[in-house]
Motif scaffolding. Structure first.
Motif, PDB file in Angstrom:
ATOM      1  N   LYS A 427       0.815  -1.760  -0.098  1.00 46.71           N
ATOM      2  CA  LYS A 427       0.434   0.277  -0.371  1.00 46.71           C
ATOM      3  C   LYS A 427       1.138   0.741   0.271  1.00 46.71           C
ATOM      4  CE  LYS A 427      -4.103  -2.481   2.154  1.00 46.71           C
ATOM      5  NZ  LYS A 427      -4.555  -3.002   3.484  1.00 46.71           N
ATOM      6  N   TYR A 442      -6.019   5.153   2.146  1.00 49.44           N
ATOM      7  CA  TYR A 442      -6.570   4.638   3.165  1.00 49.44           C
ATOM      8  C   TYR A 442      -8.142   5.238   3.331  1.00 49.44           C
ATOM      9  CZ  TYR A 442      -3.762   1.368   5.108  1.00 49.44           C
ATOM     10  OH  TYR A 442      -2.651  -0.012   5.078  1.00 49.44           O
ATOM     11  N   ASN A 443      -8.160   6.388   2.890  1.00 47.76           N
ATOM     12  CA  ASN A 443      -9.080   7.345   2.638  1.00 47.76           C
ATOM     13  C   ASN A 443     -10.546   6.998   1.674  1.00 47.76           C
ATOM     14  OD1 ASN A 443     -11.615   9.083   4.220  1.00 47.76           O
ATOM     15  ND2 ASN A 443     -10.645  10.408   2.343  1.00 47.76           N
ATOM     16  N   LYS A 446     -11.736   2.754   1.599  1.00 43.75           N
ATOM     17  CA  LYS A 446     -12.544   3.381   3.262  1.00 43.75           C
ATOM     18  C   LYS A 446     -13.565   3.738   2.590  1.00 43.75           C
ATOM     19  CE  LYS A 446     -14.217   5.267   7.308  1.00 43.75           C
ATOM     20  NZ  LYS A 446     -13.464   5.361   8.883  1.00 43.75           N
TER      21      LYS A 446
END
Length: 450
Positions: A427, A442-443, A446
């Protein structure tokens, strides 16, 4: 030449003698009055050449020349009579001839009978001209869509009854086609089919067309009067198109006719019995018109014993492709060239809203066919209004730019993770390759429920 049963009944009832021959001079019919006057029996003359059975007969020359002969004297034994002869013409072609025979006693009677026979010939000609036949049957109705099949099946069941029918639907959906088909599938199929559009006549004129009038009934009335369409339709069907346009006063008179099964000519005193099935059609909402006191509720229930609603074309899309094939075949035959349509143009037609229904589709294809140079209809050949709606439909399918950007970002993130892996190190490398921080990665993951 064929003499229909209901026409034969009329001719058999006449006091005047009637003889009808075909275009070859072969006798096809005589009525009982003709035998009474001439003493010639039916079996001695029918289906035989008139020139052989009646030497000196002049009807063959009338058939050949197309010219009437009036007041021709004849004598059989002690019986003197006169004959009026006229050609029978259909679509500009002579298909036979008719003789009207009348007994005479003296010159006064000769004059009187001549006047009567002329009137008889005129009325017979008017009646014969008024005879119409339904042109379409159920096999002519395209029905592939399930909704169309259900409508057609209902109409087939209704045809076998003798009750009145109300056909509703938007303009151009094929209501008249259904009226023709119902008549041709009914037990009245050998009787006349008389159609009239209520919207094309004002109230007084429509009344005279429907019920006829006597001589002198009003200024401009024909000498001898006129037979109405209900009389012409006796034994058959009358189709009242656009019945929603009929004035209230005439609606009341029509209701009386349906209740009493008799008509009275304008200016007349005699009640004339009729046996007519009524098929009515309208593109208007008659129930709403009843609420607005523009249509009689009692008449509505008289004509709407069996209601049929013909759906607009946009609600039976499965039919459209078959209509396209049907009309293109017809256009190709008419233009003497094979005309095709490309898939893209066909899809546009299938997805168009068709406010003018089947009639508009037919006109659009004929327009497009004439706009082509290679006989292949493409999008640019279609009427502009259809092209414009197609563009609007495509614009409606466009996604907002924010959605496009979001989907593109997610696709790239998915690609990067498939290259570097889904662990922490992968990542980190994916975020670096995409030019964003690990937190941003990550945001976004999500939000997309990765």
């Amino acid at each position: 030449m064929k003499i229909d049963n209901w026409v034969k009944v009329i001719l058999d009832a006449l006091y005047d003698g009637v003889l009808i021959a075909d275009d070859k001079g072969v006798v096809k019919y005589i009525n009982p009055a003709y035998t009474r006057i001439t003493k010639v029996e039916f079996e001695d003359i029918v289906d035989k050449p008139l020139s052989e059975t009646r030497p000196g007969a002049r009807l063959p020359s009338v058939i050949e020349s197309g010219k009437q002969i009036l007041g021709a004297p004849r004598k059989v034994g002690d019986v003197e009579y006169i004959v009026n002869m006229a050609p029978i013409i259909e679509s500009g072609k002579i298909i036979g001839g008719i003789s009207i025979a009348n007994e005479i006693g003296d010159l006064y009677k000769l004059s009187e009978e001549l006047r009567k026979s002329n009137s008889t010939i005129k009325k017979l000609e008017e009646r014969m001209k008024g005879i119409e036949k339904a042109r379409y049957s159920f096999k002519d109705i395209i029905s592939v869509d399930k909704k169309s099949i259900d409508t057609k099946n209902l109409a087939v069941k209704i045809a076998n009854t003798d009750s009145n029918v109300l056909i509703t639907g938007e303009s151009g959906t094929g209501k008249e086609l259904y009226a023709h088909a119902i008549h041709n599938a009914s037990n009245r199929q050998n009787g006349p089919f008389i159609a009239i559009n209520s919207a094309t006549f004002d109230g007084n004129l429509l009344e005279s067309e429907l019920f006829g009038y006597e001589e002198g009934a009003f200024t401009g009335a024909k000498k001898g009067g006129k037979i109405g369409l209900f009389e012409l339709a006796n034994g058959g069907t009358i189709f009242l198109d656009e019945i929603g346009e009929m004035q209230l006063g005439l609606q009341a008179k029509l209701l009386r006719v349906l209740q009493e099964k008799t008509i009275r000519r304008i200016g007349g005193l005699e009640e004339i019995d009729i046996d007519v099935r009524v098929i009515a059609a309208t593109n208007r909402n008659l129930e709403q018109m009843i609420k607005e006191n523009k249509f009689r509720e009692d008449l509505f229930y008289r004509i709407a014993i069996f209601p049929i609603n013909v759906l607009p074309l946009k609600e039976r899309k499965e039919d459209i492709r078959h209509f396209i094939d049907f009309f293109l075949n017809s256009i190709s035959y008419k233009m003497k060239r094979a005309t095709n349509i490309c898939p893209e143009a066909e899809d546009i037609l299938i997805n168009y809203s068709w406010p003018g229904n089947v009639r508009e589709l037919k006109n659009a294809l004929e327009f497009a066919a004439n706009m082509t140079e290679d006989f292949n209809i493409r999008e640019e050949h279609l009427p502009k209004i259809i092209q414009i709606q197609s563009v609007k439909n495509n614009l409606a399918k466009l996604k907002p730019m924010e959605e496009v950007v979001r989907q593109a970002e997610l696709a790239e993130i998915e690609k990067a993770l498939s290259i570097y892996g889904h662990d922490v190190e992968g990542k980190n490398k994916a975020a670096e390759a995409l030019g964003i921080s690990l937190a941003t990665l990550y945001n976004k993951m999500k939000q997309a429920s990765f």
